[in-house]
Structure formats: structure tokens, C-alpha cells
Design a protein around this motif. Structure first.
Motif, short mmCIF file in Angstrom:
data_model
loop_
_atom_site.label_atom_id
_atom_site.label_comp_id
_atom_site.label_asym_id
_atom_site.label_seq_id
_atom_site.Cartn_x
_atom_site.Cartn_y
_atom_site.Cartn_z
N TYR A 100 0.82 -1.21 0.00
CA TYR A 100 0.00 0.00 0.00
C TYR A 100 0.86 1.25 0.00
O TYR A 100 0.52 2.26 -0.64
N ARG A 101 1.97 1.23 0.72
CA ARG A 101 2.85 2.39 0.72
C ARG A 101 3.45 2.61 -0.67
O ARG A 101 3.57 3.74 -1.13
N ARG A 102 3.79 1.49 -1.34
CA ARG A 102 4.34 1.61 -2.71
C ARG A 102 3.29 2.21 -3.64
O ARG A 102 3.61 3.07 -4.48
N ARG A 103 2.05 1.78 -3.51
CA ARG A 103 0.99 2.31 -4.37
C ARG A 103 0.75 3.80 -4.10
O ARG A 103 0.60 4.59 -5.04
N VAL A 104 0.72 4.18 -2.84
CA VAL A 104 0.49 5.58 -2.49
C VAL A 104 1.64 6.45 -2.97
O VAL A 104 1.43 7.54 -3.51
N ASN A 105 2.86 5.99 -2.81
CA ASN A 105 4.01 6.77 -3.28
C ASN A 105 3.96 6.95 -4.80
O ASN A 105 4.29 8.02 -5.32
N GLN A 106 3.54 5.90 -5.52
CA GLN A 106 3.44 6.03 -6.97
C GLN A 106 2.32 6.99 -7.34
O GLN A 106 2.45 7.77 -8.29
N ALA A 107 1.22 6.97 -6.58
CA ALA A 107 0.14 7.92 -6.83
C ALA A 107 0.64 9.35 -6.63
O ALA A 107 0.32 10.26 -7.43
N LYS A 108 1.43 9.59 -5.60
CA LYS A 108 1.98 10.92 -5.35
C LYS A 108 2.87 11.36 -6.52
O LYS A 108 2.84 12.52 -6.94
N PHE B 99 -5.43 0.17 -6.96
CA PHE B 99 -6.61 0.15 -6.10
C PHE B 99 -7.85 -0.07 -6.96
O PHE B 99 -8.03 0.59 -7.98
N LYS B 100 -8.71 -0.96 -6.53
CA LYS B 100 -9.91 -1.29 -7.30
C LYS B 100 -11.10 -0.43 -6.91
O LYS B 100 -12.08 -0.34 -7.66
N HIS B 101 -11.03 0.18 -5.73
CA HIS B 101 -12.14 0.99 -5.25
C HIS B 101 -11.63 2.35 -4.78
O HIS B 101 -10.65 2.43 -4.02
N LEU B 102 -12.31 3.41 -5.22
CA LEU B 102 -11.89 4.76 -4.88
C LEU B 102 -11.91 4.99 -3.37
O LEU B 102 -11.02 5.65 -2.82
N SER B 103 -12.88 4.42 -2.68
CA SER B 103 -12.98 4.62 -1.23
C SER B 103 -11.78 4.02 -0.51
O SER B 103 -11.26 4.61 0.45
N HIS B 104 -11.33 2.86 -0.97
CA HIS B 104 -10.16 2.21 -0.36
C HIS B 104 -8.91 3.04 -0.63
O HIS B 104 -8.09 3.28 0.27
N PHE B 105 -8.76 3.51 -1.86
CA PHE B 105 -7.63 4.36 -2.23
C PHE B 105 -7.60 5.61 -1.36
O PHE B 105 -6.56 5.97 -0.79
N SER B 106 -8.74 6.27 -1.21
CA SER B 106 -8.80 7.50 -0.42
C SER B 106 -8.48 7.25 1.04
O SER B 106 -7.76 8.04 1.68
N ARG B 107 -8.99 6.14 1.57
CA ARG B 107 -8.76 5.83 2.98
C ARG B 107 -7.28 5.55 3.25
O ARG B 107 -6.70 6.08 4.21
N VAL B 108 -6.66 4.73 2.41
CA VAL B 108 -5.24 4.39 2.60
C VAL B 108 -4.36 5.62 2.37
O VAL B 108 -3.41 5.87 3.12
N LYS C 295 -5.13 8.84 2.72
CA LYS C 295 -5.25 9.80 3.81
C LYS C 295 -4.53 9.32 5.06
O LYS C 295 -3.91 10.13 5.78
N LYS C 296 -4.57 8.03 5.32
CA LYS C 296 -3.89 7.48 6.49
C LYS C 296 -2.38 7.69 6.40
O LYS C 296 -1.72 8.00 7.38
N VAL D 207 -0.71 9.94 4.14
CA VAL D 207 -0.27 11.28 3.75
C VAL D 207 -0.85 12.37 4.64
O VAL D 207 -0.27 13.45 4.78
N GLY D 208 -2.00 12.09 5.26
CA GLY D 208 -2.61 13.09 6.12
C GLY D 208 -3.63 13.96 5.42
O GLY D 208 -4.17 14.91 6.02
N MET D 209 -3.89 13.68 4.14
CA MET D 209 -4.91 14.39 3.38
C MET D 209 -5.45 13.44 2.32
O MET D 209 -4.83 12.43 2.00
N THR D 210 -6.60 13.77 1.76
CA THR D 210 -7.19 12.92 0.74
C THR D 210 -6.42 13.06 -0.57
O THR D 210 -5.72 14.07 -0.77
N PRO D 211 -6.57 12.10 -1.49
CA PRO D 211 -5.90 12.25 -2.79
C PRO D 211 -6.32 13.52 -3.52
O PRO D 211 -5.48 14.17 -4.15
#
Length: 287
Positions: A225-233, A253-262, A264-265, A267-271
Motif C-alpha cells: 500500500y505504501r508503494r501504491r500511495v508513493n506512486q500515486a503521489k 486500487f480497485k475501489h476509490l474509497s479504499h484508495f482515499s482511505r489508505v 489519507k492514512k 499522507v494526512g490528506m485525501t488524494p
């Protein structure tokens, strides 16, 4: 003025002289740069004990257990920072053509005793990194990237002969985790199942989870999940053309809600908030 939302180091300490209550062996999945300014210290790196002198530089792949053994009767001063290797994508393909991470990949863990001239150059670069690291100015962020790239090239230059003559060996545990990380790197955009991963890597599922946690300090899915979030950034940073939904799908991520939740956890803000902040700062920098 807002802080730039993209920090390139996972941990950063410049000319740090504070001591933790205890010093113990540790490991992590990030690459690490350690520069010794002064004091009395032997650095324990895997099965090696390295007596340090002022101006010594150590690069580490992070997964080898390491720890300083210091003499507390003298001031112990060091600069150290760790970073996720895939973040060098920020340099772009032209600057990556010279393989700035090659010493970390080939030598894995390496001690460099700098000459007086190289020591002065290294300390100048570290000073520039520190000058821009805490700045709120987005232009200074690019100057930080430039200084970091300069440091990687200095390391490449200092390691050139050793890379031509040396081949570093990894322990079985490190090799297992390197294979797991390579597996995740190749398929993080798709679904990854532990059973399938273990079978593909010819490992027992429970042994795989145990070794990964012991070496990196993270669970397999925490790392994924950290790898996915870093790539999103990175994708938000590189272009504002993709929607939050598109980026979420692009990184696995297959679901926007899951992506947003992970997101925000971590990075401290939503995508969406992060995307707007990057766009705002980029606009401010060039207007």
C-alpha cells in the motif's frame, strides 16, 4: 505559505548529535546514506565492524541489519537519511540514464573513506540539501532534488572502481526479501495474493510473511500500500491530467474509497486535496 507536499526522504537528520536511550540493530526497505561528522564510533553493518573517521560515508540498502556503536564520552555527530529508491523517477529518464542508484544496487552496503577534497564537496552538498529541505518554497524543492542528485553522482564517482572490481553478496534473508520486493515492484498495479506470491517465489506463506516483517519492519501489504500511495503521489506530481479515480486504478486500487482511505492514512490528506495542493504550488512556482 504552505509546505511542499512531497518530501523525498523517509527519515532525515542533519548534523544530528542527539542520542536515543538505546541503540539496537534495525533494518528497513529504504536505501540509506550515513555521513560521519565526528566523535568515536564503530558502525556495525551485518557481520562487519567499521571503525569510523570524520568524513566517512556509508551507503546501505537498508535490509542488512545495522547499528552504530558509539563512545558516549564524546559528541557523536552524523547526517543520515533514508529514501525509497523508486522516488528517483522524479529526476526523469534523461537524468536516470547514468544509473544514479547503481552503487546501492550493486554494492548494497559500502563504506567510503573520502579524500579531503571529496569530504569538502560532500559536506557542501549536505549543507545545500539541509538548506532547502525545510523550505516552504516549491522552487527550493527542485533545488533540493538537484542537490540530492548531485550527492548520488558523487557517490557513483567514489564507488566507480569498487563497482568494477566488486560483487557484494546478500544473506539468504536479504535475498528472500529482495525477491519479494522485486515481485511487488513488478505487479503492484495488479492484485497480489500472498498464496500466489509464495508459490511463485517457492516459499512457505508463513515464512514469507515472517521474514519480510523481520527485515523491513512492515507487513507485505503495508509495504504494498505504501508503494501504491508513493506512486500515486509521483503521478499527481508529474501531471494534473489524471483524475483521482484514474490514478487510483493506475496504481492498483480497485475501489476509490479504499484508495482515499489508505492515502489519507499515510499522507494526512485525501488524494483530491493532495492533487489540488500540488497543482496550486506548481502554478505558484511558474507564475
Amino acid at each position: 505559505m504552505k509546505s511542499h507536499p512531497f518530501r523525498i526522504f523517509a527519515a532525515y537528520y542533519y548534523k544530528w548529535n542527539k542520542l536515543p536511550p538505546t541503540l539496537s540493530f534495525h533494518s528497513h526497505p529504504q536505501y540509506e546514506v550515513y555521513y560521519f561528522h565526528g566523535g568515536r564510533c564503530d558502525y556495525l553493518l551485518g557481520d562487519r565492524i567499521i571503525p569510523l573517521q570524520s568524513g566517512d560515508l556509508i551507503i546501505m540498502n537498508g535490509m542488512t541489519r545495522h547499528c552504530p556503536k558509539i563512545d558516549r564520552s564524546t559528541e557523536y555527530v552524523r547526517t543520515t537519511f533514508s529514501f525509497d529508491p523508486h522516488l528517483v523517477q522524479l529526476f526523469g529518464p534523461e537524468l536516470l540514464a547514468c544509473s544514479p542508484l547503481k552503487p546501492f544496487e550493486q554494492l548494497r552496503n559500502h563504506h567510503i573513506r573520502l579524500s579531503p577534497a571529496a569530504k569538502a564537496e560532500c559536506e557542501d552538498i549536505l549543507q545545500r540539501i539541509n538548506r532547502f529541505y525545510y523550505s516552504n518554497d516549491v522552487v527550493h524543492h527542485y533545488r533540493l532534488l538537484s542537490a540530492f542528485y548531485d550527492l548520488l553522482l558523487l557517490i557513483c564517482e567514489q564507488c566507480r572502481e569498487d563497482m568494477e572490481s566488486n560483487r557484494s553478496t546478500a544473506t539468504d534473508r536479504e535475498r528472500y526479501v529482495q525477491n519479494m520486493i522485486a515481485y511487488i515492484e513488478e505487479g503492484y498495479m495488479e492484485d497480489i495474493e500472498l498464496e500466489r506470491m509464495a508459490a511463485d517465489l517457492h516459499m512457505n506463506r508463513f515464512h514469507l510473511m515472517k521474514v519480510f516483517r523481520e527485515v523491513t519492519g512492515l507487513t507485505v501489504f503495508d509495504y504494498l500500500y505504501r508503494r501504491r500511495v508513493n506512486q500515486a503521489k509521483i503521478l499527481f506530481y508529474q501531471s494534473d491530467r489524471n483524475s483521482v479515480t484514474d490514478v487510483g486504478y493506475m496504481v492498483g486500487f480497485k475501489h476509490l474509497s479504499h484508495f482515499s482511505r489508505v492515502f489519507k492514512k499515510q499522507v494526512g490528506m485525501t488524494p483530491d486535496q493532495y492533487r489540488k495542493l500540488v497543482r496550486e504550488l506548481s502554478y505558484t512556482a511558474y507564475n
